[in-house]
Design a protein around this motif. Structure first.
Motif, PDB file in Angstrom:
ATOM      1  N   LYS A  44      19.005  -5.328  -1.947  1.00 61.32           N
ATOM      2  CA  LYS A  44      18.346  -4.034  -1.798  1.00 61.32           C
ATOM      3  C   LYS A  44      17.109  -3.955  -2.697  1.00 61.32           C
ATOM      4  O   LYS A  44      16.039  -3.486  -2.270  1.00 61.32           O
ATOM      5  CB  LYS A  44      19.334  -2.917  -2.146  1.00 61.32           C
ATOM      6  CG  LYS A  44      18.735  -1.520  -2.290  1.00 61.32           C
ATOM      7  CD  LYS A  44      18.160  -1.003  -0.999  1.00 61.32           C
ATOM      8  CE  LYS A  44      17.708   0.441  -1.155  1.00 61.32           C
ATOM      9  NZ  LYS A  44      16.931   0.920   0.025  1.00 61.32           N
ATOM     10  N   ALA A  45      17.256  -4.418  -3.930  1.00 63.50           N
ATOM     11  CA  ALA A  45      16.142  -4.379  -4.874  1.00 63.50           C
ATOM     12  C   ALA A  45      14.985  -5.251  -4.387  1.00 63.50           C
ATOM     13  O   ALA A  45      13.819  -4.850  -4.475  1.00 63.50           O
ATOM     14  CB  ALA A  45      16.605  -4.835  -6.252  1.00 63.50           C
ATOM     15  N   ALA A  46      15.295  -6.438  -3.871  1.00 65.07           N
ATOM     16  CA  ALA A  46      14.246  -7.332  -3.377  1.00 65.07           C
ATOM     17  C   ALA A  46      13.477  -6.690  -2.227  1.00 65.07           C
ATOM     18  O   ALA A  46      12.241  -6.759  -2.174  1.00 65.07           O
ATOM     19  CB  ALA A  46      14.855  -8.658  -2.933  1.00 65.07           C
ATOM     20  N   ASP A  47      14.196  -6.050  -1.315  1.00 67.00           N
ATOM     21  CA  ASP A  47      13.539  -5.373  -0.184  1.00 67.00           C
ATOM     22  C   ASP A  47      12.647  -4.232  -0.666  1.00 67.00           C
ATOM     23  O   ASP A  47      11.512  -4.078  -0.214  1.00 67.00           O
ATOM     24  CB  ASP A  47      14.588  -4.837   0.795  1.00 67.00           C
ATOM     25  CG  ASP A  47      15.309  -5.937   1.549  1.00 67.00           C
ATOM     26  OD1 ASP A  47      14.773  -7.067   1.613  1.00 67.00           O
ATOM     27  OD2 ASP A  47      16.405  -5.672   2.081  1.00 67.00           O
ATOM     28  N   ASP A  48      13.169  -3.432  -1.586  1.00 64.59           N
ATOM     29  CA  ASP A  48      12.401  -2.284  -2.080  1.00 64.59           C
ATOM     30  C   ASP A  48      11.193  -2.725  -2.896  1.00 64.59           C
ATOM     31  O   ASP A  48      10.103  -2.136  -2.788  1.00 64.59           O
ATOM     32  CB  ASP A  48      13.292  -1.376  -2.930  1.00 64.59           C
ATOM     33  CG  ASP A  48      14.231  -0.528  -2.083  1.00 64.59           C
ATOM     34  OD1 ASP A  48      14.315  -0.772  -0.863  1.00 64.59           O
ATOM     35  OD2 ASP A  48      14.870   0.379  -2.631  1.00 64.59           O
ATOM     36  N   LEU A  49      11.366  -3.749  -3.716  1.00 67.90           N
ATOM     37  CA  LEU A  49      10.255  -4.232  -4.528  1.00 67.90           C
ATOM     38  C   LEU A  49       9.141  -4.809  -3.673  1.00 67.90           C
ATOM     39  O   LEU A  49       7.966  -4.765  -4.056  1.00 67.90           O
ATOM     40  CB  LEU A  49      10.755  -5.268  -5.532  1.00 67.90           C
ATOM     41  CG  LEU A  49      11.621  -4.719  -6.676  1.00 67.90           C
ATOM     42  CD1 LEU A  49      12.280  -5.860  -7.438  1.00 67.90           C
ATOM     43  CD2 LEU A  49      10.792  -3.851  -7.622  1.00 67.90           C
ATOM     44  N   ARG A  50       9.495  -5.335  -2.514  1.00 71.62           N
ATOM     45  CA  ARG A  50       8.458  -5.811  -1.590  1.00 71.62           C
ATOM     46  C   ARG A  50       7.641  -4.631  -1.057  1.00 71.62           C
ATOM     47  O   ARG A  50       6.416  -4.736  -0.893  1.00 71.62           O
ATOM     48  CB  ARG A  50       9.114  -6.576  -0.439  1.00 71.62           C
ATOM     49  CG  ARG A  50       8.126  -7.170   0.548  1.00 71.62           C
ATOM     50  CD  ARG A  50       7.227  -8.217  -0.087  1.00 71.62           C
ATOM     51  NE  ARG A  50       6.161  -8.576   0.833  1.00 71.62           N
ATOM     52  CZ  ARG A  50       5.018  -7.942   0.959  1.00 71.62           C
ATOM     53  NH1 ARG A  50       4.742  -6.903   0.177  1.00 71.62           N
ATOM     54  NH2 ARG A  50       4.108  -8.327   1.837  1.00 71.62           N
ATOM     55  N   LEU A  51       8.295  -3.492  -0.809  1.00 73.51           N
ATOM     56  CA  LEU A  51       7.568  -2.279  -0.411  1.00 73.51           C
ATOM     57  C   LEU A  51       6.661  -1.809  -1.546  1.00 73.51           C
ATOM     58  O   LEU A  51       5.526  -1.387  -1.314  1.00 73.51           O
ATOM     59  CB  LEU A  51       8.554  -1.170  -0.034  1.00 73.51           C
ATOM     60  CG  LEU A  51       9.485  -1.432   1.156  1.00 73.51           C
ATOM     61  CD1 LEU A  51      10.456  -0.273   1.331  1.00 73.51           C
ATOM     62  CD2 LEU A  51       8.684  -1.645   2.441  1.00 73.51           C
ATOM     63  N   HIS A  52       7.168  -1.902  -2.769  1.00 75.21           N
ATOM     64  CA  HIS A  52       6.371  -1.513  -3.934  1.00 75.21           C
ATOM     65  C   HIS A  52       5.107  -2.366  -4.024  1.00 75.21           C
ATOM     66  O   HIS A  52       4.028  -1.859  -4.324  1.00 75.21           O
ATOM     67  CB  HIS A  52       7.175  -1.678  -5.226  1.00 75.21           C
ATOM     68  CG  HIS A  52       8.383  -0.809  -5.314  1.00 75.21           C
ATOM     69  ND1 HIS A  52       9.168  -0.736  -6.451  1.00 75.21           N
ATOM     70  CD2 HIS A  52       8.952   0.017  -4.412  1.00 75.21           C
ATOM     71  CE1 HIS A  52      10.164   0.106  -6.245  1.00 75.21           C
ATOM     72  NE2 HIS A  52      10.065   0.561  -5.005  1.00 75.21           N
ATOM     73  N   GLU A  53       5.264  -3.663  -3.755  1.00 72.72           N
ATOM     74  CA  GLU A  53       4.109  -4.554  -3.837  1.00 72.72           C
ATOM     75  C   GLU A  53       3.040  -4.170  -2.815  1.00 72.72           C
ATOM     76  O   GLU A  53       1.840  -4.229  -3.103  1.00 72.72           O
ATOM     77  CB  GLU A  53       4.543  -6.002  -3.619  1.00 72.72           C
ATOM     78  CG  GLU A  53       3.427  -7.001  -3.862  1.00 72.72           C
ATOM     79  CD  GLU A  53       3.910  -8.432  -3.752  1.00 72.72           C
ATOM     80  OE1 GLU A  53       4.132  -9.064  -4.810  1.00 72.72           O
ATOM     81  OE2 GLU A  53       4.061  -8.931  -2.614  1.00 72.72           O
ATOM     82  N   THR A  54       3.480  -3.753  -1.628  1.00 68.47           N
ATOM     83  CA  THR A  54       2.533  -3.291  -0.617  1.00 68.47           C
ATOM     84  C   THR A  54       1.744  -2.084  -1.115  1.00 68.47           C
ATOM     85  O   THR A  54       0.522  -2.002  -0.932  1.00 68.47           O
ATOM     86  CB  THR A  54       3.267  -2.927   0.688  1.00 68.47           C
ATOM     87  OG1 THR A  54       3.878  -4.106   1.233  1.00 68.47           O
ATOM     88  CG2 THR A  54       2.323  -2.345   1.724  1.00 68.47           C
ATOM     89  N   LEU A  55       2.434  -1.144  -1.763  1.00 66.70           N
ATOM     90  CA  LEU A  55       1.753   0.042  -2.272  1.00 66.70           C
ATOM     91  C   LEU A  55       0.873  -0.290  -3.479  1.00 66.70           C
ATOM     92  O   LEU A  55      -0.197   0.301  -3.648  1.00 66.70           O
ATOM     93  CB  LEU A  55       2.769   1.123  -2.634  1.00 66.70           C
ATOM     94  CG  LEU A  55       3.560   1.711  -1.456  1.00 66.70           C
ATOM     95  CD1 LEU A  55       4.390   2.909  -1.909  1.00 66.70           C
ATOM     96  CD2 LEU A  55       2.632   2.126  -0.320  1.00 66.70           C
ATOM     97  N   LEU A  56       1.292  -1.224  -4.313  1.00 66.61           N
ATOM     98  CA  LEU A  56       0.446  -1.668  -5.413  1.00 66.61           C
ATOM     99  C   LEU A  56      -0.846  -2.275  -4.873  1.00 66.61           C
ATOM    100  O   LEU A  56      -1.933  -2.046  -5.421  1.00 66.61           O
ATOM    101  CB  LEU A  56       1.192  -2.694  -6.280  1.00 66.61           C
ATOM    102  CG  LEU A  56       2.288  -2.135  -7.196  1.00 66.61           C
ATOM    103  CD1 LEU A  56       3.153  -3.262  -7.735  1.00 66.61           C
ATOM    104  CD2 LEU A  56       1.684  -1.336  -8.343  1.00 66.61           C
ATOM    105  N   ASP A  57      -0.722  -3.026  -3.803  1.00 70.35           N
ATOM    106  CA  ASP A  57      -1.893  -3.584  -3.128  1.00 70.35           C
ATOM    107  C   ASP A  57      -2.813  -2.456  -2.651  1.00 70.35           C
ATOM    108  O   ASP A  57      -4.024  -2.473  -2.880  1.00 70.35           O
ATOM    109  CB  ASP A  57      -1.425  -4.438  -1.940  1.00 70.35           C
ATOM    110  CG  ASP A  57      -2.556  -5.238  -1.298  1.00 70.35           C
ATOM    111  OD1 ASP A  57      -3.733  -4.925  -1.534  1.00 70.35           O
ATOM    112  OD2 ASP A  57      -2.248  -6.172  -0.535  1.00 70.35           O
TER     113      ASP A  57
END
Length: 234
Positions: free
Chosen positions: A138-151
């Motif tokens: 779950k954390a890996a999936d959510d952190l990937r979304l975070h990376e998109t928003l950081l971008d």
């Protein structure tokens, strides 16, 4: 003559006080994800009722503090902190869309603190032999979304003047993002390969001529001393 010089100095003082200053900022080689991908990440992250700039936002933060207090275990606190970190990065992105750089910078700072709490609770859960396998996914999936928003935040920031400590807070947010990814990678080896942010730190370390020692590892992205030139990290 003295009055003329004084008037000129006063005029210059007022000019520099009233004119926004344009600062150089760090550039990162993100994936360059589209607005549509950012919108998709926004939709997948837990909904938020108020943005930080809303006058009733404080009530949301009070509720979060109370709710976290009653989480029954370190694993549950980790899950709760993961959810809150998603809200913080979502708030930062939406505030950037509104042109509110000051509040976006504060939200990034809050994001960093929340991710660090999450990492601490995750490690505590592991040490107490609590199940963290599904939580890691779950954390890996959510952190990937975070990376998109950081971008997306970075793309918006590159069109704006720096201010309110934004560049520093953004670097700290990336550092926290990397720290949590590496914690998850210890449980699920290979998770880090889904992200680009860990590469920023490794590349920066490889090209650092004289490493600058820090009191702790809280900051992974170091600014160069003195004047802050424009840096591109690949």
């Amino acid at each position: 003559m003295i009055k003329t010089v004084s008037a000129c100095l006063l005029a210059l003082f007022i000019f520099f006080i009233g004119t926004p200053t344009s600062f150089a900022r760090t550039e990162y080689n993100f994936r360059g994800e589209s607005q549509g991908q950012a919108n998709g990440a926004i939709e997948k992250i837990v909904p938020i009722r108020f943005l930080p700039s809303h006058p009733f936002y404080f009530s949301i933060r009070i509720k979060e503090v109370i709710s976290r207090f009653f989480q029954p275990s370190a694993a549950k606190k980790t899950e709760f902190d993961l959810q809150l970190s998603g809200k913080r990065i979502k708030e930062a992105y939406l505030e950037m869309e509104n042109g509110n750089l000051q509040q976006a910078s504060k939200s990034l700072s809050d994001y960093t603190k929340r991710l660090d709490k999450m990492g601490n609770e995750f490690e505590k859960a592991r040490s107490q032999n609590q199940s963290v396998a599904s939580l890691s996914d779950k954390a890996a999936d959510d952190l990937r979304l975070h990376e998109t928003l950081l971008d997306g935040i970075h793309q918006k920031f590159m069109t704006m003047d720096d201010g309110f400590g934004f560049d520093e807070n953004f670097e700290a947010a990336l550092a926290a993002h990397v720290r949590v990814i590496m914690i998850i990678d210890n449980v699920k080896p290979g998770v880090r390969d889904r992200f680009v942010t860990p590469t920023f730190f490794e590349t920066q370390q490889e090209h650092k001529v004289e490493p600058s020692p820090t009191p702790n590892d809280a900051v992974l992205f170091q600014s160069t001393p003195g004047a802050k030139p424009k840096r591109i990290i690949y």
